[in-house]
Design a protein around this motif. Structure first.
Motif, PDB file in Angstrom:
ATOM      1  N   ASN B 261       0.828  -1.208   0.000  1.00  0.00           N
ATOM      2  CA  ASN B 261       0.000   0.000   0.000  1.00  0.00           C
ATOM      3  C   ASN B 261       0.861   1.256   0.000  1.00  0.00           C
ATOM      4  OD1 ASN B 261      -2.341  -1.496   0.044  1.00  0.00           O
ATOM      5  ND2 ASN B 261      -2.775  -1.171   2.215  1.00  0.00           N
ATOM      6  N   ASP B 262       0.465   2.237  -0.801  1.00  0.00           N
ATOM      7  CA  ASP B 262       1.162   3.530  -0.788  1.00  0.00           C
ATOM      8  C   ASP B 262       0.479   4.413   0.256  1.00  0.00           C
ATOM      9  OD1 ASP B 262       1.261   3.553  -4.428  1.00  0.00           O
ATOM     10  OD2 ASP B 262       2.730   2.739  -3.002  1.00  0.00           O
ATOM     11  N   PRO B 263       1.195   4.815   1.306  1.00  0.00           N
ATOM     12  CA  PRO B 263       0.572   5.643   2.352  1.00  0.00           C
ATOM     13  C   PRO B 263       0.346   7.068   1.853  1.00  0.00           C
ATOM     14  CG  PRO B 263       2.629   4.616   3.116  1.00  0.00           C
ATOM     15  CD  PRO B 263       2.601   4.508   1.625  1.00  0.00           C
ATOM     16  N   TYR B 264      -0.669   7.729   2.394  1.00  0.00           N
ATOM     17  CA  TYR B 264      -0.936   9.129   2.065  1.00  0.00           C
ATOM     18  C   TYR B 264      -0.464  10.017   3.211  1.00  0.00           C
ATOM     19  CZ  TYR B 264      -4.353   7.414  -1.399  1.00  0.00           C
ATOM     20  OH  TYR B 264      -4.975   6.794  -2.447  1.00  0.00           O
ATOM     21  N   SER B 265      -0.081  11.228   2.876  1.00  0.00           N
ATOM     22  CA  SER B 265       0.109  12.239   3.923  1.00  0.00           C
ATOM     23  C   SER B 265      -0.061  13.602   3.276  1.00  0.00           C
ATOM     24  CB  SER B 265       1.478  12.099   4.581  1.00  0.00           C
ATOM     25  OG  SER B 265       2.488  12.525   3.703  1.00  0.00           O
ATOM     26  N   TYR B 266      -0.391  14.599   4.084  1.00  0.00           N
ATOM     27  CA  TYR B 266      -0.594  15.940   3.559  1.00  0.00           C
ATOM     28  C   TYR B 266       0.724  16.676   3.421  1.00  0.00           C
ATOM     29  CZ  TYR B 266      -5.687  16.001   3.724  1.00  0.00           C
ATOM     30  OH  TYR B 266      -7.011  15.772   3.481  1.00  0.00           O
ATOM     31  N   ALA B 267       0.899  17.353   2.308  1.00  0.00           N
ATOM     32  CA  ALA B 267       2.059  18.215   2.131  1.00  0.00           C
ATOM     33  C   ALA B 267       1.746  19.559   2.782  1.00  0.00           C
ATOM     34  CB  ALA B 267       2.334  18.406   0.643  1.00  0.00           C
ATOM     35  N   LEU B 273      -0.087  13.811  -0.690  1.00  0.00           N
ATOM     36  CA  LEU B 273       1.048  13.128  -1.311  1.00  0.00           C
ATOM     37  C   LEU B 273       1.013  11.659  -0.969  1.00  0.00           C
ATOM     38  CD1 LEU B 273       4.141  15.359  -0.470  1.00  0.00           C
ATOM     39  CD2 LEU B 273       2.818  15.323  -2.588  1.00  0.00           C
ATOM     40  N   LYS B 274       1.688  10.888  -1.828  1.00  0.00           N
ATOM     41  CA  LYS B 274       1.927   9.498  -1.491  1.00  0.00           C
ATOM     42  C   LYS B 274       3.406   9.417  -1.136  1.00  0.00           C
ATOM     43  CE  LYS B 274       1.031   7.086  -5.001  1.00  0.00           C
ATOM     44  NZ  LYS B 274       0.592   6.072  -5.997  1.00  0.00           N
ATOM     45  N   THR B 275       3.722   8.677  -0.093  1.00  0.00           N
ATOM     46  CA  THR B 275       5.124   8.586   0.309  1.00  0.00           C
ATOM     47  C   THR B 275       5.816   7.384  -0.322  1.00  0.00           C
ATOM     48  OG1 THR B 275       4.354   7.495   2.319  1.00  0.00           O
ATOM     49  CG2 THR B 275       4.763   9.861   2.451  1.00  0.00           C
TER      50      THR B 275
END
Lengths: 367, 367, 367, 367
Positions: B261-267, B273-275
């Motif tokens: 899984n590609d994790p998400y986070s906010y820029a 973004l995907k990390t």
């Protein structure tokens, strides 16, 4: 923007979301005169149901199919066949939290961007239940293929690091283990591996392989509707598929030409045989009469209970553990989906192949 | 039986055989107002020509393209654009012996079966020269993509056992070595490897990778016209391709969900973004805004001088050494073909993506 | 052989026979975000029901539509919308005799030849009930057109020899008489004429006209998907239609150019007006911004009680009187069918028209 | 936005503008093995040339066709057939003034709106020369139809107010008068009428009729790809067509059912005959084995020397007299265009009709 109609002469229109009122398909272009009943289709659908082993979640989904049109006195009329499975056991309550964040590895975010909002219950249209329509149509296509003598043997080739040993390939084993592997030893080992995954609240990917036998040679329409190209699209369109291989696949890139070419020789009866089949039965995008071999690689189920970083819709970075009823692996349930997409594609190209030669066309319309 | 028209809103009809009078394409659906001239297209075509390094055969093919319609006062009119390259340096004499037998690894036999006979000169329609039409159309699609900000970086990822080191990925190196590898050390090693192949009268396969940048998110039409499914068909339709991968491809089958899984986070600017990008930029069949990464595996060139067993049309098993002007590897010449098929496919789905949301449609048609 | 899928970006797949379990449609490509509920569709369906006047037979068909997918929280999701109407009041008993002979003017014989047999109950797929799917889809298309500002006014222009007087055209009259004529005097005369038909156990044909207002100019895709060509196919595909006219239609063949050409002149606000509209709003296959006017001619209902010569399946020439519940005229019920087919076609071409100009496409994809 | 590809299994992609470098077509899906040479196609093209009588303008257009691909050793290979006619006698000078205003009755304004600008020389893509591609493809389709036994007889039915007398229908007369009428008396009267038009600097419309013989019964794919619906689109897509009729056409709207129904009776040999053919050979959208009769109404040529009011691009209302080389009537030249569009459509539906019945499909693929 339509993307839910597949095929040309044998057209398949699927519809339905995991938590809508039902899921179904309209099959348009099925020739008249094929004996067909609900049981023919139910057999295929039952192969994709969850709850059939300890390696899939215990959801009960009866998924009884109904034929609403296109069949009269037990045979297809040549008019569109509408099939429906009503959703009965989908529980909205399980998914209410999901509306607030984007699950990693799922289509939540991409659907939100594409459409502006999404049906957040269970994945909506991106749910695995969408495959019900494909499999129902695949059952019909398979029945017609059988009349022509074409058969498809599909199985789990690998689960995570555990691979079936092709030297011990045992077709009868496929239906005898819940992982649909053609090697009972590998099936056992894979079972142990999956229990580890489940303990770790994790999931695994796997590879499905498909052997098509007795496909008439000469099928496939260069340059763009080649048989392998169409099969690639068919398999890649299945959720979670990340690669498609024909014959030696990725391995072919490492070969020399002297190794990769399939040599020809004449058999006693004067037919041309290949003494190897690295091409997977397709050359120049056209079937050559030998077994067609293809493979689809499935990524692991994205929904896991293990904590994962993600974001919610309020601008916050969070961590989630996805509760609910999820499979640690979807590959066994996807075997019939791969088989169905292959069947639909083969049939459509067999149909268009009927016009390749003038002599065949003229003969068809004479008398 | 037609199979030479590709696409929906941006339609591409290719035509031509290696020894016919010419090869070309009609592009139908190119929006009006795009500046276009022969040079825009020639640049792309020149990247597929043989004779550009010691690793391809010294055939001279000028392949000058001519625009016959669809452009007026330097801009596309919105009407079909017909492009043609006249065949000039094809020598029939080289191929006369081929009419009597079936070359292993080529489409000779399958074309004979499908059509009843074949143009045996140089492969006819199954020849690599057929890609001229695809590349010419790809040049136009790429120009439009550039207007939208989408770019495609394509290169040779591996030749036989020699792989480019992605930790030393150097985009500028691609155009500086004749093998189009993004790693000059690997290019050197691959060159040595190819010289061995040539000495042994053999050929090699390889892998081409393609990175698509700045593709708008939300593109791809589930369930069947998913972006990855369409790209798979596009690439698999190129001659000699035996596998297509998206993101981690076959490797994804070995992963756990927690890894894949590609994790998400906010820029900082509030964008998501995907990390990681193991999904290759596509989720649920729809672009997610990150780089789209795909791969095509090419089998080795079938035509080799090394002796191979085969059959002739008189019922005899024979051995042949395929003389003539053949490349030990086609991968470098195929880089622009992969790029072109990707461009055409992306553009077609961008077009159909314009109707995904009602608000966008209404806004489009308001004064 | 598929023929039940219509459209490109807005795809409509209809299914169902008069005596099967239901009739329906799958609409694929409806943009997300359109408010939609069963009532929106029911309004359209109610306009095609029988038993609404003494000029149609007293069959009761409730035809309540159900939405099975594609709508969430009151808005379309962008995924396929499956609509179904379950057949409730179809009585098999009425039609048992028909199995033995071929009704003149119906598709009995042609379906038998095409498929090898037919569902003889009530016409099966060739029944007028097949239009339920078209009208349901037309309701959705019309709702989207309304958002863009396009409206369609459809009415009965003539019944048998009775024509509406276009000099007394009264749009409000259309919904106030059961024959949907825009001239109440003509409606009265036509009523008298129909009563004569009924007394004589006969039926009548008629003409439906359709005015499309506020259609954006520039829509239609030459050379084959011209707006008029697509509308012609749409209307001719409706059962019983034998001619389609645009603008002056057949009359244009009798004109001089000086009469037939629509002159242009500038209006005060600088827009270009036409001072006549013999072209019916379409030039070169593309809408010109003025009203689009088209017409479909319907042959009389074939099922009449009057004795007719025909043949049975035992090789005998016979005479039949077709009993049962049949309309002396179908034109009033077909008004909404014409409107629906026009709506679906207009919408599909509006969608594809979004890619005509590069500047529009680039603007669409810029932030 | 593509609209220049027609057909499904027999696909036709046309390209070219009146003043571009050439006009042509790619035919994709022509079965292999058809004998084909330039002369086969030239015969058809010569029937649409101008300058063949005093009723058409004396432009010289040699229009020699060249086959660039798809034919080998005199037979089609099954691969795309590219045909081109190079523009030789188009004079740009004649049309320079036209750039400044919109000609009434032409597509100048609609093309400007759709694309943002237009190739103003001679109509560009909207020119009648665009039909060269259609006719070239029609020649190939007709050749295949002939192998199946289908023939098409096409002629001018009326010019302005002068109608051919169908009671004196003389097929041999068609090729013996320059107006292609099947009644030499009517042809004479029409000639006189046209001379009047020419003196008055005006033009006339007319009607073309087409009889298709020996079409196999059972062809046409309900509900949307009905034979009549597809023919309607095919004919309406021809420039200047404003109406299409099947069988009795508009007249059917005035009939009673007892008159309009075609009665059946058994012939001596046991085949089913119709004793009338008001339906025009198509019932339920499917061919019934009798002659198929259809009609297209052509509006008068828009380009006339007579003064007409219009607007220029500077905001002014003006009057123009369109100089240059224009026909007072295009109908005789359009006869072969109607025939070609019919041929292409019939063939495409014959092809898809091959999959209507399971028994036929199975028989096709059995050894």
């Amino acid at each position: 923007m339509s993307g839910s109609v597949y095929g040309n002469l044998f057209k398949v229109s699927t519809w339905g979301e995991s938590h809508g009122r039902g899921i179904g398909v309209v099959v348009d272009g099925c020739p008249a005169g094929l004996p067909l009943c609900e049981e023919d289709i139910q057999i295929f659908l039952d192969r994709r149901k969850p709850g059939q082993s300890k390696y899939t979640t215990p959801r009960k989904e009866d998924d009884a199919v109904e034929i609403l049109s296109g069949v009269f006195e037990g045979k297809t009329t040549g008019t569109p066949i509408s099939l429906v499975v009503y959703n009965k056991s989908q529980r909205s309550g399980d998914y209410s939290e999901i509306a607030s964040y984007y699950r990693p590895g799922h289509a939540d975010l991409t659907y939100d961007i594409k459409y502006g909002f999404r049906d957040y219950r269970g994945g909506g249209r991106s749910s695995g239940r969408e495959t019900i329509g494909r499999v129902a149509a695949g059952a019909i296509a398979s029945k017609i293929l059988a009349e022509i003598g074409v058969s498809i043997c599909t199985y789990t080739k690998s689960i995570g690091p555990i691979e079936a040993d092709m030297d011990k390939f045992d077709e009868s084993a496929i239906s005898q283990n819940p992982l649909y592997m053609p090697d009972s030893d590998a099936a056992e080992k894979a079972g142990v591996f999956l229990e580890t995954c489940m303990k770790e609240h994790d999931s695994s990917g796997g590879i499905i392989e498909c052997i098509i036998r007795n496909m008439p040679a000469g099928i496939g329409d260069p340059a763009f509707d080649k048989l392998d190209a169409c099969l690639a699209k068919a398999l890649m369109s299945i959720g979670a598929v990340k690669a498609v291989e024909i014959g030696d696949g990725m391995e072919a890139a490492r070969h020399r030409g002297s190794v990769n070419n399939d040599p020809y020789s004449y058999a006693a009866d004067g037919s041309i045989l290949k003494t190897a089949n690295r091409s997977g039965g397709i050359l120049g995008g056209i079937s050559d009469g030998s077994d067609i071999v293809l493979r689809a690689a499935f990524k692991p189920t994205p929904s896991i209970a293990k904590l994962q970083p993600t974001v919610n819709k309020d601008g916050e970075n969070i961590e989630v553990s996805i509760k609910g009823r999820h499979d640690p692996i979807i590959v066994p349930r996807a075997v019939v989906v791969v088989e169905s997409m292959a069947a639909i594609t083969l049939l459509d190209l067999l149909f268009s192949g009927m016009t390749s030669r003038l002599d065949s066309v003229v003969r068809f319309f004479s008398k």
